[in-house]
Design an enzyme around this catalytic site. Structure first.
Site, PDB file in Angstrom:
ATOM      1  N   SER A  18       0.831  -1.199   0.000  1.00 31.59           N
ATOM      2  CA  SER A  18       0.000   0.000   0.000  1.00 31.59           C
ATOM      3  C   SER A  18       0.862   1.244   0.000  1.00 31.59           C
ATOM      4  O   SER A  18       1.986   1.250   0.530  1.00 31.59           O
ATOM      5  CB  SER A  18      -0.895   0.005   1.246  1.00 31.59           C
ATOM      6  OG  SER A  18      -1.517   1.260   1.438  1.00 31.59           O
ATOM      7  N   TYR A  55      -1.369   0.393   9.937  1.00 33.34           N
ATOM      8  CA  TYR A  55      -1.550  -0.328   8.675  1.00 33.34           C
ATOM      9  C   TYR A  55      -0.324  -0.151   7.780  1.00 33.34           C
ATOM     10  O   TYR A  55       0.215  -1.115   7.240  1.00 33.34           O
ATOM     11  CB  TYR A  55      -2.806   0.194   7.982  1.00 33.34           C
ATOM     12  CG  TYR A  55      -3.101  -0.404   6.629  1.00 33.34           C
ATOM     13  CD1 TYR A  55      -3.619  -1.691   6.517  1.00 33.34           C
ATOM     14  CD2 TYR A  55      -2.888   0.331   5.457  1.00 33.34           C
ATOM     15  CE1 TYR A  55      -3.911  -2.236   5.284  1.00 33.34           C
ATOM     16  CE2 TYR A  55      -3.183  -0.206   4.214  1.00 33.34           C
ATOM     17  CZ  TYR A  55      -3.691  -1.488   4.125  1.00 33.34           C
ATOM     18  OH  TYR A  55      -3.978  -2.016   2.892  1.00 33.34           O
ATOM     19  N   LYS A 106       2.370  -3.105   6.537  1.00 31.22           N
ATOM     20  CA  LYS A 106       2.666  -3.371   5.133  1.00 31.22           C
ATOM     21  C   LYS A 106       4.163  -3.181   4.850  1.00 31.22           C
ATOM     22  O   LYS A 106       4.769  -3.946   4.094  1.00 31.22           O
ATOM     23  CB  LYS A 106       1.840  -2.439   4.243  1.00 31.22           C
ATOM     24  CG  LYS A 106       0.356  -2.759   4.209  1.00 31.22           C
ATOM     25  CD  LYS A 106       0.071  -4.063   3.486  1.00 31.22           C
ATOM     26  CE  LYS A 106      -1.409  -4.280   3.264  1.00 31.22           C
ATOM     27  NZ  LYS A 106      -1.690  -5.530   2.512  1.00 31.22           N
TER      28      LYS A 106
END
Length: 328
Positions: free
Chosen positions: A125, A149, A153
Site C-alpha cells: 500500500s 496499517y 505493510k
C-alpha cells in the site's frame, strides 16, 4: 499451473479470479488449477473449466497456511488483510492479520523445501509512506508510515525482500493506489469515502464527504489493480534487481476534481446527493497520506493503468458494476 489466491472473497480477489478463469492462462502458462482462500468461503465460480478449490480459514492462525502451501502452488497472490481504518482502531488485530499472517505464509513456503520457490505477489500500500512529502513521491523516497496499517505493510515488504534474497521464494510487493470506485457496500477503510461519494450517488443514495474538497490523493480503478497483479505474476522479476517493491501507477486528483468528474459524467442531480459532514478522525488520518507519485520504475517495468482521467474511472464503474446505467 496451480494458482493460490489468499483473500479471494474480497473485491480485488473476485475480479482477479474472474479474469484468470476467463483467460485461462497466466502469461504463457495454462492455468490447470486454482485455490481460493478467505476467512469467509469465497463463492465457487460457476461452470469453471478447471478444478477450483474453495477454502475458508483464518489466514492469521498458526498452521493455516501450511496445508495451502503443501500443494505447492506455482503462483500465490497474497491479498489477505484488514483495511486501514480497522487496523488503526484494532491494534492487535491489525498486527495479527496483516503481519503475523504474512510471516506464517512465507515460513510455510520455506518449510516445504526441495527447491520449491513460488512466485509470491504481495499487495502492499502507499500507506508505507508518511508525511512530510515532496511534491511527488519518487522511487527513492523513504518509508516513514504514520499508521499501524502502513507499518504492517512496510514490514511485510522487507520480509518478502529478505526471503527473496535468500532464495526462499520469488517475491514482489506492489503498492496499490487507493482503489476507486470500489463496488459493494462501504467498508472500514479510512479511504472509503473516496469511493462512497461516487458509488452511492450513482444509485440514488446520499453519501457523506468527511473531508474538504481540496484533499488530494492517488487513485486507480479495480480494473487497473487486477492488471497490476497479473503483470506482477508474469513479468521477469530479475529486471527489478534486489528491490522487489514498487509503487503502482495511478492518478492524483482532489476530492473536488472527483466531484467535478462525477458531474460531467452523471449530472448535477447526482452530485447533489453528496453531503458535507466533517469528521475530525478521518481528517487527521488523511492528512498524513500521500498525494501524488512519480512511478517511473513501475512504468519502465511494464505496469500500466486502464484509465487516463478520473472520468474514465467513473465510466468503468458504471459499465462494469451498474450495467451502463445510473440513477440520474
Amino acid at each position: 499451473m496451480h494458482i493460490l489466491i489468499l483473500g479471494a472473497a474480497g473485491m480485488v480477489g473476485r475480479k482477479l479470479t474472474e479474469r484468470l478463469l476467463r483467460e485461462g492462462r497466466l502469461g504463457k502458462q495454462e492455468i490447470t488449477r486454482m485455490t481460493l482462500q478467505d476467512v469467509v468461503a469465497p463463492a465457487k465460480p460457476a461452470n469453471a473449466s478447471i478444478p477450483v478449490n474453495v477454502v475458508a480459514s483464518d489466514f492469521a492462525d498458526a498452521g493455516a497456511a501450511a496445508p495451502l502451501i503443501a500443494e505447492r502452488p506455482e503462483v500465490i497472490f497474497h491479498l489477505a488483510a484488514i483495511v486501514s481504518g480497522e487496523a488503526e482502531a484494532e491494534f492487535d488485530k491489525g498486527y495479527r492479520i496483516n503481519l503475523d499472517g504474512t510471516r506464517y505464509l512465507i515460513d510455510a513456503i520455506r518449510a516445504v523445501g526441495g527447491g520449491y520457490k513460488p512466485r509470491l505477489v504481495f499487495t502492499s500500500s502507499i500507506a508505507v509512506f508518511g508525511a512530510p512529502f515532496p511534491e511527488k513521491i519518487g522511487d527513492e523516497f523513504f518509508h516513514t508510515p504514520l499508521t499501524s496499517y502502513g507499518t504492517q505493510k512496510s514490514i511485510c515488504e522487507l520480509l518478502i525482500n529478505d526471503y527473496t534474497r535468500k532464495g526462499l521464494l520469488d517475491g514482489i510487493s506492489i503498492r496499490l493506489p487507493t482503489i476507486c470506485v470500489r463496488p459493494g457496500k462501504p467498508n472500514k477503510a479510512a479511504s472509503g469515502f473516496f469511493s462512497n461519494i461516487i458509488r452511492e450517488p450513482l444509485v440514488g443514495e446520499e453519501a457523506v464527504l468527511p473531508v474538504s474538497e481540496d484533499v488530494r490523493h492517488w487513485h486507480a480503478s479495480p480494473k487497473s489493480a487486477v492488471g497490476f497483479l497479473v503483470h506482477a505474476g508474469t513479468m521477469d522479476l530479475n529486471a527489478m534487481g534486489p528491490r522487489r517493491n514498487l509503487s503502482m501507477p495511478g492518478m492524483s486528483v482532489t476530492v473536488g476534481e472527483q466531484i467535478a468528474s462525477l458531474e460531467r459524467v452523471a449530472g448535477k442531480n447526482v452530485t447533489a446527493r453528496i453531503k458535507r459532514v466533517p469528521d475530525p478522525t478521518i481528517i487527521s488520518i488523511v492528512s498524513g497520506w500521500p498525494r501524488d507519485f512519480a512511478t517511473d520504475r513501475a512504468l519502465k517495468l511494464g505496469f500500466t493503468t486502464a484509465e487516463k482521467t478520473f472520468d474514465d474511472i467513473i465510466r468503468i464503474h458504471i459499465e462494469d458494476e451498474l450495467g451502463g446505467k445510473f440513477a440520474a
